[in-house]
Design a protein around this motif. Structure first.
Motif, PDB file in Angstrom:
ATOM      1  N   THR A   9       0.831  -1.204   0.000  1.00 56.15           N
ATOM      2  CA  THR A   9       0.000   0.000   0.000  1.00 56.15           C
ATOM      3  C   THR A   9       0.863   1.250   0.000  1.00 56.15           C
ATOM      4  OG1 THR A   9      -1.619  -1.202   1.320  1.00 56.15           O
ATOM      5  CG2 THR A   9      -1.844   1.195   1.259  1.00 56.15           C
ATOM      6  N   LEU A  10       0.487   2.205  -0.841  1.00 56.93           N
ATOM      7  CA  LEU A  10       1.142   3.515  -0.822  1.00 56.93           C
ATOM      8  C   LEU A  10       0.734   4.229   0.457  1.00 56.93           C
ATOM      9  CD1 LEU A  10       2.807   5.711  -2.312  1.00 56.93           C
ATOM     10  CD2 LEU A  10       0.649   6.458  -3.348  1.00 56.93           C
ATOM     11  N   ARG A  52       7.799   8.546  -2.829  1.00 58.80           N
ATOM     12  CA  ARG A  52       6.627   7.735  -2.472  1.00 58.80           C
ATOM     13  C   ARG A  52       7.116   6.551  -1.662  1.00 58.80           C
ATOM     14  NH1 ARG A  52       4.396   7.561  -8.578  1.00 58.80           N
ATOM     15  NH2 ARG A  52       3.706   9.714  -8.686  1.00 58.80           N
ATOM     16  N   TRP A  54       5.905   2.811   0.124  1.00 61.03           N
ATOM     17  CA  TRP A  54       4.923   1.738   0.228  1.00 61.03           C
ATOM     18  C   TRP A  54       5.247   0.862   1.433  1.00 61.03           C
ATOM     19  CZ3 TRP A  54       6.752   3.621  -4.291  1.00 61.03           C
ATOM     20  CH2 TRP A  54       5.825   3.987  -5.277  1.00 61.03           C
ATOM     21  N   ASN A  70      11.862  10.289  -7.033  1.00 61.75           N
ATOM     22  CA  ASN A  70      11.780  10.805  -8.388  1.00 61.75           C
ATOM     23  C   ASN A  70      13.086  11.502  -8.747  1.00 61.75           C
ATOM     24  OD1 ASN A  70      11.312  12.273 -10.724  1.00 61.75           O
ATOM     25  ND2 ASN A  70       9.305  12.989 -10.084  1.00 61.75           N
ATOM     26  N   HIS A  98       7.279  -4.855  -6.910  1.00 59.76           N
ATOM     27  CA  HIS A  98       6.260  -3.807  -6.876  1.00 59.76           C
ATOM     28  C   HIS A  98       6.844  -2.465  -7.316  1.00 59.76           C
ATOM     29  CE1 HIS A  98       2.633  -1.720  -5.611  1.00 59.76           C
ATOM     30  NE2 HIS A  98       3.443  -0.801  -5.102  1.00 59.76           N
ATOM     31  N   ILE A  99       8.015  -2.136  -6.797  1.00 59.93           N
ATOM     32  CA  ILE A  99       8.592  -0.832  -7.114  1.00 59.93           C
ATOM     33  C   ILE A  99       9.070  -0.782  -8.568  1.00 59.93           C
ATOM     34  CG2 ILE A  99      11.021  -1.012  -6.422  1.00 59.93           C
ATOM     35  CD1 ILE A  99      10.066   1.611  -4.689  1.00 59.93           C
ATOM     36  N   ASN A 101       7.552  -2.345 -11.032  1.00 57.28           N
ATOM     37  CA  ASN A 101       6.307  -2.134 -11.780  1.00 57.28           C
ATOM     38  C   ASN A 101       5.794  -0.707 -11.639  1.00 57.28           C
ATOM     39  OD1 ASN A 101       6.182  -4.702 -12.894  1.00 57.28           O
ATOM     40  ND2 ASN A 101       5.148  -5.538 -11.105  1.00 57.28           N
ATOM     41  N   GLU A 102       5.910  -0.119 -10.448  1.00 59.81           N
ATOM     42  CA  GLU A 102       5.496   1.273 -10.255  1.00 59.81           C
ATOM     43  C   GLU A 102       6.352   2.209 -11.102  1.00 59.81           C
ATOM     44  OE1 GLU A 102       3.005   2.991  -8.540  1.00 59.81           O
ATOM     45  OE2 GLU A 102       2.125   0.989  -8.469  1.00 59.81           O
ATOM     46  N   ALA A 103       7.650   1.957 -11.137  1.00 59.50           N
ATOM     47  CA  ALA A 103       8.548   2.800 -11.939  1.00 59.50           C
ATOM     48  C   ALA A 103       8.179   2.726 -13.423  1.00 59.50           C
ATOM     49  CB  ALA A 103       9.999   2.377 -11.714  1.00 59.50           C
ATOM     50  N   ARG A 105       5.165   2.003 -14.572  1.00 62.19           N
ATOM     51  CA  ARG A 105       3.866   2.661 -14.698  1.00 62.19           C
ATOM     52  C   ARG A 105       4.035   4.178 -14.751  1.00 62.19           C
ATOM     53  NH1 ARG A 105       0.595   5.329 -11.850  1.00 62.19           N
ATOM     54  NH2 ARG A 105       1.707   5.084  -9.889  1.00 62.19           N
ATOM     55  N   ILE A 106       4.940   4.716 -13.956  1.00 60.84           N
ATOM     56  CA  ILE A 106       5.206   6.154 -13.930  1.00 60.84           C
ATOM     57  C   ILE A 106       5.830   6.605 -15.249  1.00 60.84           C
ATOM     58  CG2 ILE A 106       6.679   7.929 -12.848  1.00 60.84           C
ATOM     59  CD1 ILE A 106       6.242   6.338 -10.185  1.00 60.84           C
TER      60      ILE A 106
END
Length: 155
Positions: A9-10, A52, A54, A70, A98-99, A101-103, A105-106
């Protein structure tokens, strides 16, 4: 006991258990390297704009944390930590995937991370390299040092 489910969770505001995990992370790093060489962020730094964080949980139990800083078109993995009682149970891998995949996605083109080349961090280094991270030159404001090892992952 291995968690049956992991919820990542963020965290918009850092709860007390996350702040405690961050403090323990800083203290553990300080046990293994000179404090002036540590790049571990405290809770205030991890709450700054452009970062961010998580948490991984099983129900209400905190399992671990990871942050993403960032850097423009790239990101930096910060403060990846699995609580000691959950090490070796796949939590670190879940957080790292997870991170990544988040990177993606960003829209980052690359992920970086910095760690220490000391025995305490060898399992983490093995995890990073097993998931595609390769050694690289210092990035951002980092400088060459025998206390630091730098990695990158093309996304």
């Amino acid at each position: 006991m291995r968690p049956t489910t992991i919820q990542i969770t963020l965290e918009r505001h850092l709860p007390a258990d996350v702040q405690l995990a961050i403090r323990h992370h800083i203290l553990e790093v300080a046990e293994h390297m000179p404090s002036h060489e540590s790049n571990a962020y405290d809770a205030e730094e991890l709450s700054a704009d452009g970062i961010r964080l998580w948490s991984a949980r099983n129900d209400d139990s905190l399992l671990g944390i990871v942050a993403l800083k960032n850097m423009g078109t790239a990101g930096e993995v910060k403060s990846m930590r699995v609580l000691p009682q959950y090490v070796g149970q796949g939590i670190g891998r879940a957080l790292l995937l997870h991170i990544i995949n988040e990177a993606k996605r960003i829209g980052y083109h690359k992920l970086y991370l910095e760690t220490a080349p000391i025995p305490y961090f060898l399992k983490a280094i093995d995890l990073y390299t097993a998931n595609g991270f390769v050694d690289c030159a210092p990035f951002g404001d980092y400088r060459p040092s025998p206390f630091h090892r730098y990695f990158s992952l093309d996304l």
